[in-house]
Design an enzyme around this catalytic site. Structure first.
Site, PDB file in Angstrom:
ATOM      1  N   GLU A 173       0.815  -1.225   0.000  1.00  0.00           N
ATOM      2  CA  GLU A 173       0.000   0.000   0.000  1.00  0.00           C
ATOM      3  C   GLU A 173       0.842   1.265   0.000  1.00  0.00           C
ATOM      4  O   GLU A 173       0.536   2.239  -0.694  1.00  0.00           O
ATOM      5  CB  GLU A 173      -0.957   0.014   1.198  1.00  0.00           C
ATOM      6  CG  GLU A 173      -2.111  -0.983   1.098  1.00  0.00           C
ATOM      7  CD  GLU A 173      -1.729  -2.384   1.540  1.00  0.00           C
ATOM      8  OE1 GLU A 173      -0.555  -2.598   1.907  1.00  0.00           O
ATOM      9  OE2 GLU A 173      -2.604  -3.272   1.522  1.00  0.00           O
ATOM     10  N   HIS A 224      -9.670  -4.315  11.674  1.00  0.00           N
ATOM     11  CA  HIS A 224     -10.308  -4.099  10.370  1.00  0.00           C
ATOM     12  C   HIS A 224     -11.590  -3.271  10.427  1.00  0.00           C
ATOM     13  O   HIS A 224     -12.421  -3.369   9.517  1.00  0.00           O
ATOM     14  CB  HIS A 224     -10.640  -5.453   9.723  1.00  0.00           C
ATOM     15  CG  HIS A 224      -9.467  -6.123   9.084  1.00  0.00           C
ATOM     16  ND1 HIS A 224      -8.542  -6.819   9.798  1.00  0.00           N
ATOM     17  CD2 HIS A 224      -9.061  -6.206   7.790  1.00  0.00           C
ATOM     18  CE1 HIS A 224      -7.615  -7.317   8.981  1.00  0.00           C
ATOM     19  NE2 HIS A 224      -7.908  -6.953   7.760  1.00  0.00           N
TER      20      HIS A 224
END
Ligand code: TPP
Ligand code: TPP
Ligand code: MG
Ligand code: MG
Lengths: 337, 337, 337, 337
Positions: B60, B129
């Site tokens: 990322e 998450h």
């Protein structure tokens, strides 16, 4: 298959026996794989029946890799895993009940329902946990190695991560420091060829994992992760070397996941034929074949293994189903020590 | 007007902008061959080719930075983060690079890029998450932060974001993906920085955004049965913040409840509340009530997760407190007894 | 009592805790052979050896994660970030790992680690190097956030932080490094989570922390000449926040100015102000005034930097507004004409 | 010195002439190095005289590497640098006045005083900027290469970073994608043997940079970064290959910084002898020797070069000194486009 034999064995130290463990243990390892296979299947049903939720990843197809390596560790060794961690937990000896109850989010789970599928922990078994962040656990694994060195321990840490995780900066940073500082860590790259739906060749400029890890000053090996006894033999040797030589080693275990990446999977990225091809090398079948050839297993033995595993898994599911949810006041506990 | 799901609305915006402007391209994990984690980009690779639909390794920080570099060159990258949680590994590239290049160069560069993906708790995604992180991003000048609540806004605001010449963090909500709503055809106006009144009311202003807008509307319905007419303001964008619309509403209702789904402590609601006090102190008949998540890492277990995040009832309770003008707020709306 | 600089106070705390507890070790860039970027650890490598004073590669994400892993094993790492800005490349390891392991495992692990280093604008460090980021860290449950303003607190709070069983973000201030103050000898009490009244006053409460405490005290001196007696509250720790001390003060003074050095938008001051309103609404004679940096990336040029960050005058102006009870706050204290 | 000759030349393509450029250019390159040397010395004085502040890094000793590579680029090529960027800017043709004025934080600076020493930009010269974050610019460099490929340009990007930067995750992630996607980028590792005070052998498990970068599928070369004409010959060849072959190449330029890391430097990490040893290979002296040997330079020529450089630098300092500070309203401009 094109799997290169692990360099350790290539380099001459051939095994005297076809099995790296005694006969009783060999069958026990096979049974452990059965347990994991059936556990994952039951858990998948639990997900469908909405007993389990969140992100959910099974290791079906990868049992030989998981069991072969973890069984080579000592009780005082440490483990770090990714989110694909149920099988690792069972291989480490966590009771199926506790793992299943965690998946169900129950008070009786290994983390009392607060972790879930991606985050199995068991401090007393040195199961340091699954990180849900790709590559996120690798520095932690190196850090455990750092502490073991600091403490002059002769334990080691086995640090598991996927082929996709090698593309995260954490992999690069942690492996460099592990190599630089000679930390006693076995870095296990569980190469199932895909990071979710992306084939290693579409994610890595150098898809060969052992080359990819060339810049960290550690020895690198590759093993056929579908063959339980191959894996175990390699792990025995490499775990021993990390322990004795107090430095890290990189091990690629080439394997394949039969299930989808998670509970939902588009399936668009690989062909049914490819999956079928790999299923011919199902680690359960390969191990069964070996054990049959050595007359350590027969039809009855296979059946007994299945039955035993099924009983344990059913028991785990029942236990989880009947377990209470966490107490609401648990919401606020253990944020801080 | 055609009805679309929130997810399809996002898909349409992407499709149309990709078609309209050859400088627009997409980059992210599994957006291509896999067809997109949430199928938002299904068929895109086939339609636009791998030059413009770029499957990335799990890196990322690297690909956000690559998109940023491409934006400096006049391309208009739309980066998908599989979930917004993973922005944490790319934070420096987002906040210390993309957000600052224009200012540090005093306008020599523009950074027309969008970083998008789902955030927030969905169903038991657990602690690692379930972030949305709008409070972090909006704290940082140089970024715009957009959080649509409806399919129409999802499409319209994403289109506007892609055409914007600044880095825009576009936070979708996984729980909204399958909600349906009318979406105008064509190029309807949907500016960044304009809140919307979703329900008029005279007794109380409820400020919400993203997933909490439907929750607030539900709460308003219940309150209406008690004779309390709540006005619901959907912020739509967090940065820039349309405080004027909020203030106008509060001037009329004299009471406010400000909702956010993530942690309350130093969150969006604190800012909105502070600005209400600063700009409408004398209009307030009671302290502004804040509703937000319990200040704990989000637990996995269903019952605990439900307790941790705001729902209709927490908004209704806050509304009651605001109406009764009770001075001491009861902490997190959902604090357990 | 001996006088020490803030920097030497930090050094002393490190020295003493390293001497007292063999589980404490330090890790960071150039802390050893180079002697520490700001000379805080000069002589440490020679004194404690490279087992306990670990020079790292420039790999913040990696070594923060390694320290975290070591903390799980019972060591007590003190990680130096050369400056707090670089936490941005390690954000995921800090917020998504170190802060969450205890909760996700429901208390099976403790994470006794300190991450420390200087933050804030010093003198023209420019946009990428002037962050303190306390608003981000304190937003995230599982972390404690400490920001000492005096040499005595720098030493006492750092000692407490090292002995704390949680991850503590200890943000020093580069501009305070050479300030001097009395530091008690021995093991004086300095708990995390307790604010301090730095100056008593009846007319107005000024809340500040870190570098703005001396600025606020200066402002208070000027105000006193006009007959306004300001009480100055030093928060000392942002998380946990000692709101009670703030509220007690405001109950007495009925007016408050809350100061922070970084961006105001969704910052610490918004939280403190919101809680003041929530807990002392009826005691307030005027809206709470917030003072903070202009919402821009920090410019390099001296005159622009000076304009961007709060100073005596911005606090004095805010105090005047609060005293006059002007309803509409004038935006950033230092907005240019 | 132990510098391996660049592989490009080893592999047979020997140079016909001892110089990779014509005679006029050869002297011009030497003069450019002089300019940089004197500029840096003047800037250091400016720092001492507090005209310049913040973090401040000169490239004294590294001029051959800087000039040799940058002079091989075409006008339509792109550059990305680290914070050690004054020399690169001058080599690229930015007027010394603009660079010095930027260091002084003046309105006439290359970024009108908003960037400062670490953040020199010049969009029209494709000087894409210095990142102050170690490794932070590497993804950006890859991203510029991505855009060039996307746009079917035959320009390339030269992306500079230090030996310390290879330990950041961004390096790993960006180089992998550059290799995977064949991006036209020349990655230049300016190996001055130290990341601040840490020698490469104390930071890298594999200190040999060309081995360290083995996992990214790109060719790797090493050049003697103290020899202007060696560097230029290698750069000519490699820039040409990146341009023609449209794929990345990794070039290590082995050099040495004669000055401290920044304005403050403990100097404790290397010996005076080591520095003296390297100064014998001062790139200015080496280039001068070559040019003298070829009768392209004599005493008068050297003197003229010095005088010319000194005049330019003095002029730049005067210009900066007399330039106005930025207008206060610049504080709020160019945060957003
Ligand atoms: C930083 C980060 N990025 C993306 C994801 C989403 N994600 C979860 S698993 C996965 C694939 C990981 O592949 P690999 O490392 O090969 O492990 P495998 O799942 O094959 O076991 C992705 C992309 C994540 N969890 N964390
Ligand atoms: C992420 C990050 N960590 C630490 C620093 C502080 N720092 C600035 S320069 C530097 C050394 C970099 O060394 P190298 O990459 O070899 O470049 P050199 O300075 O030698 O040119 C360090 C540690 C930083 N700017 N960014
Ligand atoms: Mg994989
Ligand atoms: Mg260097």
């Amino acid at each position: 298959m094109g799997v290169k034999k692990r360099k350790a064995l290539d380099s001459g130290e051939a095994l005297l026996s076809p099995l790296p463990v005694n006969e009783v243990d060999a069958v026990a390892l096979y049974r452990r794989m059965q347990l994991i296979r059936l556990f994952e299947e039951e858990a998948a049903k639990g997900f469908t029946r909405t007993r389990i939720a969140g992100y959910f990843h099974t290791c079906t197809g990868e049992e030989a890799s998981v069991v072969g390596i973890i069984s080579a560790l000592r009780e005082d060794d440490y483990l770090v895993t990714s989110y694909r961690d149920h099988g690792h937990a069972l291989a480490r000896g966590l009771p199926p009940r506790e793992v299943m109850a965690e998946l169900y989010g129950r008070r009786t789970g290994s983390s009392h329902g607060k972790g879930g599928s991606m985050h199995i922990f068991d401090a007393k078994r040195h199961f340091m946990g699954g990180s849900g962040i790709v590559g996120g656990g690798i520095p932690m694994g190196a850090g455990i190695g750092f502490a073991l060195k600091y403490q002059d321990s002769d334990s080691i840490c086995a640090c598991f991560f996927g082929d996709g995780a090698v593309n995260e900066g954490t992999f690069h940073e942690a492996l460099n420091m592990a190599g630089l500082w000679k930390l006693p860590v076995l870095f296990v790259c569980e190469n199932n060829l895909y990071g979710m739906g992306t084939h290693v060749s579409r994610a890595n400029a150098v898809p060969e994992m052992t080359e990819r890890a060339a810049g960290y000053g550690m020895e690198r090996f590759k093993v056929d992760g579908m063959d339980l006894f191959e894996v175990r033999a390699a792990a025995d040797e490499l775990v021993g070397r990390v322990r004795r030589e107090r430095r890290p080693i990189f091990l690629e275990s080439l394997t394949y996941r039969f299930s989808g990446h998670g509970a939902h999977d588009s399936g668009k990225y690989r062909s049914a034929e490819e999956v079928e091809q790999w299923k011919k090398r199902d680690p359960l079948i390969l191990a069964e074949d070996t054990l049959r050839r050595l007359h350590l297993l027969d039809d009855a033995g296979v059946e007994a293994a299945c039955a035993e595993a099924k009983a344990a898994v059913d028991d785990a599911a029942r236990f989880a189903e009947q377990s209470p949810m966490p107490d609401p006041k648990e919401l606020y506990t253990n944020v801080y020590a | 007007m055609p009805e679309l799901t929130y997810k399809d609305a996002i898909r349409q915006a992407l499709l149309e902008e990709m078609e309209a402007d050859p400088a627009v391209f997409m980059m992210g994990e599994d957006i291509g061959k896999y067809q997109g984690t949430f199928m938002i980009t299904a068929g895109f690779l086939e339609k636009f080719g791998d030059r413009r639909v770029v499957d990335t390794p799990i890196s990322e920080s690297g690909f956000v930075g690559i998109a940023f570099g491409a934006a400096l060159m006049g391309l208009r990258p739309v980066v998908e983060l599989m979930t917004i949680n993973f922005s944490m590994v790319a934070m420096d590239q987002i906040v210390n690079h993309a957000a600052k290049w224009r200012y540090m160069s005093d306008g020599q560069f523009t950074v027309p890029m969008v970083i998008r993906g789902p955030g927030g708790p969905v169903s038991q995604l657990a602690a690692q998450h379930s972030h949305s992180l709008e409070s972090w991003f909006a704290h940082s000048p140089g970024l715009k932060v957009v959080m649509p609540a409806t399919p129409s806004d999802a499409k319209g605001l994403l289109r506007t974001a892609i055409r914007d010449d600044n880095p825009v963090i576009f936070i979708e909500h996984g729980r909204l993906y399958n909600t349906r709503g009318e979406v105008p055809e064509g190029d309807y106006d949907c500016p960044i920085g304009k809140a919307a009144i979703r329900r008029p009311g005279r007794d109380l202003t409820i400020v919400a955004y993203s997933s909490l807008v439907p929750v607030a509307l539900n709460a308003a319905k219940t309150l209406a049965k008690e004779g309390i007419e709540a006005e619901v303001v959907d912020l739509r964008t967090i940065s820039p913040l349309d405080i004027d619309t909020v203030i106008q509403s509060v001037r009329k209702t004299n009471r406010a409840v400000v909702c956010q789904e993530e942690w309350k402590f130093i969150g969006v609601a604190a800012e909105v509340a502070s600005q209400i006090y600063e700009k409408a102190f004398d209009d307030l008949d009671a302290p502004v009530e804040r509703v937000g998540a319990a200040d704990v890492p989000l637990p996995y277990a269903r019952n605990l997760e439900t307790l941790a995040i705001p729902n209709d009832q927490s908004i209704i309770d806050a509304a009651h407190r605001a109406i009764r003008g009770i001075k001491k707020s009861a902490g997190p709306g959902i604090r357990v007894a």
